[in-house]
Motif scaffolding. Structure first.
Motif, PDB file in Angstrom:
ATOM      1  N   LEU A 284       0.843  -1.190   0.000  1.00  0.00           N
ATOM      2  CA  LEU A 284       0.000   0.000   0.000  1.00  0.00           C
ATOM      3  C   LEU A 284       0.881   1.242   0.000  1.00  0.00           C
ATOM      4  N   GLU A 285       0.400   2.291  -0.622  1.00  0.00           N
ATOM      5  CA  GLU A 285       1.161   3.547  -0.671  1.00  0.00           C
ATOM      6  C   GLU A 285       1.176   4.265   0.669  1.00  0.00           C
ATOM      7  N   ALA A 286       0.193   3.960   1.508  1.00  0.00           N
ATOM      8  CA  ALA A 286       0.122   4.601   2.821  1.00  0.00           C
ATOM      9  C   ALA A 286      -0.774   3.765   3.721  1.00  0.00           C
ATOM     10  N   TRP A 287      -0.698   4.020   5.006  1.00  0.00           N
ATOM     11  CA  TRP A 287      -1.582   3.342   5.956  1.00  0.00           C
ATOM     12  C   TRP A 287      -3.012   3.841   5.751  1.00  0.00           C
ATOM     13  N   PRO A 288      -4.003   2.953   5.781  1.00  0.00           N
ATOM     14  CA  PRO A 288      -5.383   3.380   5.531  1.00  0.00           C
ATOM     15  C   PRO A 288      -6.026   4.125   6.690  1.00  0.00           C
ATOM     16  N   ASP A 289      -5.411   4.077   7.863  1.00  0.00           N
ATOM     17  CA  ASP A 289      -5.950   4.819   9.005  1.00  0.00           C
ATOM     18  C   ASP A 289      -4.790   5.277   9.876  1.00  0.00           C
ATOM     19  N   GLY A 290      -5.109   5.857  11.007  1.00  0.00           N
ATOM     20  CA  GLY A 290      -4.071   6.416  11.862  1.00  0.00           C
ATOM     21  C   GLY A 290      -3.310   5.391  12.679  1.00  0.00           C
ATOM     22  N   ASP A 291      -3.761   4.165  12.692  1.00  0.00           N
ATOM     23  CA  ASP A 291      -3.122   3.104  13.462  1.00  0.00           C
ATOM     24  C   ASP A 291      -1.974   2.514  12.647  1.00  0.00           C
ATOM     25  N   ARG A 292      -0.737   2.677  13.101  1.00  0.00           N
ATOM     26  CA  ARG A 292       0.435   2.197  12.366  1.00  0.00           C
ATOM     27  C   ARG A 292       0.931   0.845  12.875  1.00  0.00           C
ATOM     28  N   ARG A 293       0.169   0.189  13.693  1.00  0.00           N
ATOM     29  CA  ARG A 293       0.601  -1.095  14.230  1.00  0.00           C
ATOM     30  C   ARG A 293       0.317  -2.228  13.250  1.00  0.00           C
ATOM     31  N   THR A 294       1.111  -3.267  13.339  1.00  0.00           N
ATOM     32  CA  THR A 294       0.816  -4.510  12.614  1.00  0.00           C
ATOM     33  C   THR A 294      -0.356  -5.192  13.294  1.00  0.00           C
ATOM     34  N   ARG A 295      -1.328  -5.596  12.477  1.00  0.00           N
ATOM     35  CA  ARG A 295      -2.502  -6.308  13.007  1.00  0.00           C
ATOM     36  C   ARG A 295      -2.765  -7.518  12.130  1.00  0.00           C
ATOM     37  N   MET A 296      -2.716  -8.700  12.722  1.00  0.00           N
ATOM     38  CA  MET A 296      -2.983  -9.936  11.996  1.00  0.00           C
ATOM     39  C   MET A 296      -4.084 -10.714  12.710  1.00  0.00           C
ATOM     40  N   VAL A 297      -5.028 -11.209  11.940  1.00  0.00           N
ATOM     41  CA  VAL A 297      -6.145 -11.977  12.488  1.00  0.00           C
ATOM     42  C   VAL A 297      -6.050 -13.403  11.950  1.00  0.00           C
ATOM     43  N   PHE A 298      -6.130 -14.357  12.844  1.00  0.00           N
ATOM     44  CA  PHE A 298      -6.035 -15.773  12.499  1.00  0.00           C
ATOM     45  C   PHE A 298      -7.369 -16.457  12.788  1.00  0.00           C
ATOM     46  N   ILE A 299      -7.829 -17.261  11.872  1.00  0.00           N
ATOM     47  CA  ILE A 299      -8.989 -18.127  12.100  1.00  0.00           C
ATOM     48  C   ILE A 299      -8.487 -19.555  11.946  1.00  0.00           C
ATOM     49  N   THR A 300      -8.626 -20.334  12.995  1.00  0.00           N
ATOM     50  CA  THR A 300      -8.028 -21.662  13.016  1.00  0.00           C
ATOM     51  C   THR A 300      -9.039 -22.711  13.464  1.00  0.00           C
ATOM     52  N   SER A 301      -8.677 -23.946  13.234  1.00  0.00           N
ATOM     53  CA  SER A 301      -9.479 -25.075  13.692  1.00  0.00           C
ATOM     54  C   SER A 301      -8.585 -25.984  14.534  1.00  0.00           C
TER      55      SER A 301
END
Length: 392
Positions: free
Chosen positions: A323-340
């Motif tokens: 991405l050319e820039a962050w889409p919002d003001g939050d600059r943190r890495t955020r990863m969501v996992f869905i697991t079984s």
């Protein structure tokens, strides 16, 4: 058949990784869809998908974390009511259609049932408003030609999403190159007729996104006896749930398998790209089919102001998107996992160990994820020991 003079509501479904956000972005890029209200439902406690959807000047995005089908039919009606009130009061732009992007694990029955007409004698003001202002105008389901069959075999929700659809879109067909795969794609419509005899089935490459969300009367009868039966059962379950749990929202029963869970990893500082790739590779190798989906926005040390979008489903990891820039003001890495069948703590410990680059007792960290991780444990220890020597 004449269409109601109300706002059409469309459900966009498809199992995890089938391409819902990609299709939604294409639709919203069409100027004729600028006056579209979008409700994005995510299965998890950290919202990611809404950051990846194009938001024009008049596009409204309402994001809910958790699962609408598990939280009761009232949530979708409450969201529609809120949208209507905000637009009516001039607090948000007016809109002429609503697209609800369901969670990939979403059960369509409670959501479709929520938009069916209710008994006016027992309705609240909110219910009467929703019924007078909105109607269900279509149900679009995406079918991943690579993982779709496996998803249907292992997850009842995937099959129900196909059964409820009046439009089925075959996705990832552009990846098919060899004659055998192309032949399988040609046979797919007939195979899917087992679950849905009447839906229109189109190839993603040939589908007109605007036509997929053209208003039409959604007919439960045309979907078949199984769908009618699921909706009848849903009405009974919803009534029982309201009666039993009216005073305790926390006791609402989950609709998904007991082993399916969502968790997130949030990291404050930019990361080394090689270490991030190593973490994802190890997780995929160990978790395999139990890693239903990972999606996130990540910050890298090389270009901290240009985040990457990562997306993986089971053994398949897409190339990161810059991405050319962050889409919002939050600059943190955020990863969501869905697991079984995977607990979050070993995954979080593995992430911390790999990103930090410090040797750890990896056998203890990795073994809860998969029985196949004994070999990976020694490889990872060697890898991190090398990193530690280089940095010293």
């Amino acid at each position: 058949m004449a269409l109601p003079e109300r706002i059409p509501v469309f459900f966009l479904s498809g199992f995890l990784g089938s391409g819902k956000s990609t299709l939604l972005n294409q639709v919203l890029a069409d100027p004729s869809f600028e006056d579209t209200a979008v409700i994005i439902n995510e299965f998890g406690d950290v919202a990611i998908d809404h950051l990846l959807v194009r938001q024009g000047e008049t596009t409204i995005s309402q994001t809910s974390t958790g699962c609408l089908c598990c939280s009761g039919t009232t949530d979708i009606r409450a969201t529609l009511f809120d949208l209507h009130c905000a637009a009516s009061a001039g607090l948000a732009p007016a809109f002429s259609r609503v697209i609800v992007e369901m969670s990939g694990l979403g059960d369509p029955a409670p959501l479709v049932n929520a938009l069916m007409a209710k008994d006016s004698d027992t309705q609240t003001l909110r219910d009467r408003t929703v019924d007078s202002e909105f109607y269900l105008a279509g149900f679009v389901t995406l079918y991943d030609i690579i993982l779709g069959e496996l998803s249907i075999e292992r997850h009842f929700e995937a099959m129900k999403q196909i059964a409820f659809a009046d439009r089925i879109v075959l996705t990832k067909t552009d990846l098919a190159k060899d004659p055998a795969t192309l032949s399988d794609i040609a046979a797919l419509p007939q195979d899917l007729r087992v679950f849905n005899a009447t839906a229109e089935i189109v190839d993603r490459r040939e589908a007109d996104p605007a036509s997929l969300f053209a208003p039409r009367p959604y007919s439960v009868i045309e979907r078949g006896e199984e769908v009618s039966g699921w909706l009848a059962l849903e009405a009974v379950l919803a009534a029982e749930t309201r009666h039993v749990h009216a005073s305790n929202e926390r006791q609402r029963p989950a609709r998904h398998g007991s082993g399916i869970r969502s968790f997130s990893i949030v990291h404050d500082t930019p990361m080394d790209e090689a270490r991030l790739s190593r973490f994802l590779s190890l997780l995929q190798q160990s978790a395999g089919q139990h890693l239903l989906r990972v999606k996130g926005i990540v910050g890298l040390e090389d270009e901290p102001e240009c985040p990457r979008i990562i997306h993986g489903v089971q053994h398949c990891m897409s190339d990161p998107v810059r991405l050319e820039a962050w889409p919002d003001g939050d600059r943190r890495t955020r990863m969501v996992f869905i697991t079984s069948g995977i607990d979050p703590e070993p995954v979080r410990d593995l992430f911390s160990a790999v990103i930090a680059g410090t040797p750890s007792p990896f056998g203890r960290l990795l073994s809860p994820i998969s029985a196949t991780l004994a070999a990976l444990s020694s490889r990872l220890s060697s890898y991190l020991t090398t990193l530690s020597r280089r940095s010293s």
